[in-house]
Write a protein that holds these residues in place. Structure first.
Motif, PDB file in Angstrom:
ATOM      1  N   LYS A   1      15.669  -3.954   2.322  1.00 25.37           N
ATOM      2  CA  LYS A   1      14.364  -3.696   1.722  1.00 25.37           C
ATOM      3  C   LYS A   1      14.399  -2.382   0.973  1.00 25.37           C
ATOM      4  CE  LYS A   1      11.051  -5.960   4.695  1.00 25.37           C
ATOM      5  NZ  LYS A   1       9.938  -5.789   5.623  1.00 25.37           N
ATOM      6  N   ARG A   2      13.619  -2.317  -0.087  1.00 22.53           N
ATOM      7  CA  ARG A   2      13.395  -1.073  -0.816  1.00 22.53           C
ATOM      8  C   ARG A   2      11.913  -1.009  -1.164  1.00 22.53           C
ATOM      9  NH1 ARG A   2      17.906  -0.053   0.533  1.00 22.53           N
ATOM     10  NH2 ARG A   2      19.598   0.787  -0.714  1.00 22.53           N
ATOM     11  N   TYR A   3      11.386   0.194  -1.185  1.00 23.98           N
ATOM     12  CA  TYR A   3      10.006   0.419  -1.575  1.00 23.98           C
ATOM     13  C   TYR A   3       9.992   1.237  -2.856  1.00 23.98           C
ATOM     14  CZ  TYR A   3       8.968  -1.244   3.074  1.00 23.98           C
ATOM     15  OH  TYR A   3       8.889  -2.019   4.199  1.00 23.98           O
ATOM     16  N   LEU A   4       9.394   0.681  -3.882  1.00 27.75           N
ATOM     17  CA  LEU A   4       9.269   1.369  -5.160  1.00 27.75           C
ATOM     18  C   LEU A   4       8.029   2.248  -5.110  1.00 27.75           C
ATOM     19  CD1 LEU A   4       9.559   1.841  -8.286  1.00 27.75           C
ATOM     20  CD2 LEU A   4       8.151  -0.194  -8.540  1.00 27.75           C
ATOM     21  N   CYS A   5       8.200   3.499  -5.482  1.00 24.96           N
ATOM     22  CA  CYS A   5       7.031   4.329  -5.745  1.00 24.96           C
ATOM     23  C   CYS A   5       7.181   4.845  -7.162  1.00 24.96           C
ATOM     24  CB  CYS A   5       6.847   5.432  -4.727  1.00 24.96           C
ATOM     25  SG  CYS A   5       8.301   6.330  -4.242  1.00 24.96           S
ATOM     26  N   GLY A   6       6.181   4.573  -7.983  1.00 20.34           N
ATOM     27  CA  GLY A   6       6.194   4.989  -9.375  1.00 20.34           C
ATOM     28  C   GLY A   6       5.361   6.235  -9.552  1.00 20.34           C
ATOM     29  N   PHE A   7       5.924   7.214 -10.258  1.00 18.61           N
ATOM     30  CA  PHE A   7       5.229   8.477 -10.472  1.00 18.61           C
ATOM     31  C   PHE A   7       4.963   8.673 -11.949  1.00 18.61           C
ATOM     32  CE2 PHE A   7       7.192   9.106  -6.402  1.00 18.61           C
ATOM     33  CZ  PHE A   7       6.288   9.897  -5.701  1.00 18.61           C
ATOM     34  N   SER A   8       3.716   9.034 -12.274  1.00 19.70           N
ATOM     35  CA  SER A   8       3.349   9.375 -13.636  1.00 19.70           C
ATOM     36  C   SER A   8       2.515  10.646 -13.563  1.00 19.70           C
ATOM     37  CB  SER A   8       2.545   8.242 -14.262  1.00 19.70           C
ATOM     38  OG  SER A   8       2.259   8.531 -15.599  1.00 19.70           O
ATOM     39  N   ASN A   9       2.856  11.634 -14.381  1.00 19.77           N
ATOM     40  CA  ASN A   9       2.177  12.933 -14.349  1.00 19.77           C
ATOM     41  C   ASN A   9       2.153  13.518 -12.934  1.00 19.77           C
ATOM     42  OD1 ASN A   9       1.628  12.762 -17.114  1.00 19.77           O
ATOM     43  ND2 ASN A   9      -0.232  11.576 -16.710  1.00 19.77           N
ATOM     44  N   ASP A  10       3.269  13.394 -12.245  1.00 17.21           N
ATOM     45  CA  ASP A  10       3.477  13.945 -10.902  1.00 17.21           C
ATOM     46  C   ASP A  10       2.557  13.371  -9.821  1.00 17.21           C
ATOM     47  OD1 ASP A  10       5.552  15.544 -11.814  1.00 17.21           O
ATOM     48  OD2 ASP A  10       4.202  17.198 -12.292  1.00 17.21           O
ATOM     49  N   SER A  11       1.952  12.226 -10.066  1.00 17.06           N
ATOM     50  CA  SER A  11       1.153  11.613  -9.007  1.00 17.06           C
ATOM     51  C   SER A  11       1.629  10.175  -8.783  1.00 17.06           C
ATOM     52  CB  SER A  11      -0.335  11.646  -9.346  1.00 17.06           C
ATOM     53  OG  SER A  11      -0.599  10.888 -10.493  1.00 17.06           O
TER      54      SER A  11
END
Length: 163
Positions: free
Chosen positions: A31-41
């Motif tokens: 399993k992998r969990y994607l966390c997407g960051f835009s403008n440091d959030s």
């Protein structure tokens, strides 16, 4: 008689080559969990299944989204050339911006950049051949981080600093 010996030899040769290719290939799933960051959030959280297939010359990483198949992608690592192929683009290892965190992987992550840079391309990619893709930088959109555990999301800032 000679013809039948040749046919038997050919059949044996085919059987041996098929047996060897099976031995050279192994597949694992994680399993992998994607966390997407835009403008440091943090903007996106999605679960993926990573299927890793190892052969003599290539390690293939197939990432399948649990929520949206349009987000599926694959990465190939060419072992002997030490290059990544991601969305039909080749990346080469850079000697800068390595990342190491023992909570994520015992092995450090190398930074891979475009061989032929593109203005809107995703680069750099933090990667090691045991773990796969840790992070993908995207100068025009959200950067992506792939973690094994949701509890590791707090490491996002340290990883983003290397992109």
């Amino acid at each position: 008689m000679k013809k039948s010996v040749k046919i038997i030899f050919l059949i044996l040769l085919i059987c041996v080559s098929c047996t060897n290719s099976d031995k050279q290939k192994s597949t694992t799933k994680e399993k992998r969990y994607l966390c997407g960051f835009s403008n440091d959030s943090l903007k996106i959280r999605t679960e993926y299944t990573l299927t890793k297939t190892i052969t003599d010359s290539i390690i293939k990483f197939d990432y399948s989204s649990h929520t949206d198949s349009l987000r599926d992608f694959n990465v190939e690592f060419k072992k002997h050339k030490n290059k990544l192929v991601f969305t039909q683009n080749e990346y080469e290892k850079s000697e800068i911006n390595r990342f190491k965190n023992n909570r994520i992987s015992i092995k450090h992550f190398d930074s891979y950049t475009f061989i032929k840079p593109e203005i809107d391309g995703m680069s750099p990619v933090l990667f090691n051949e045991n773990y796969g893709v840790l992070a993908i930088g995207n100068p025009l959109g959200p950067s992506a981080i792939f973690l094994k555990k949701k509890e590791e999301f707090e490491l996002g800032d340290k990883i983003l600093d290397k992109l």
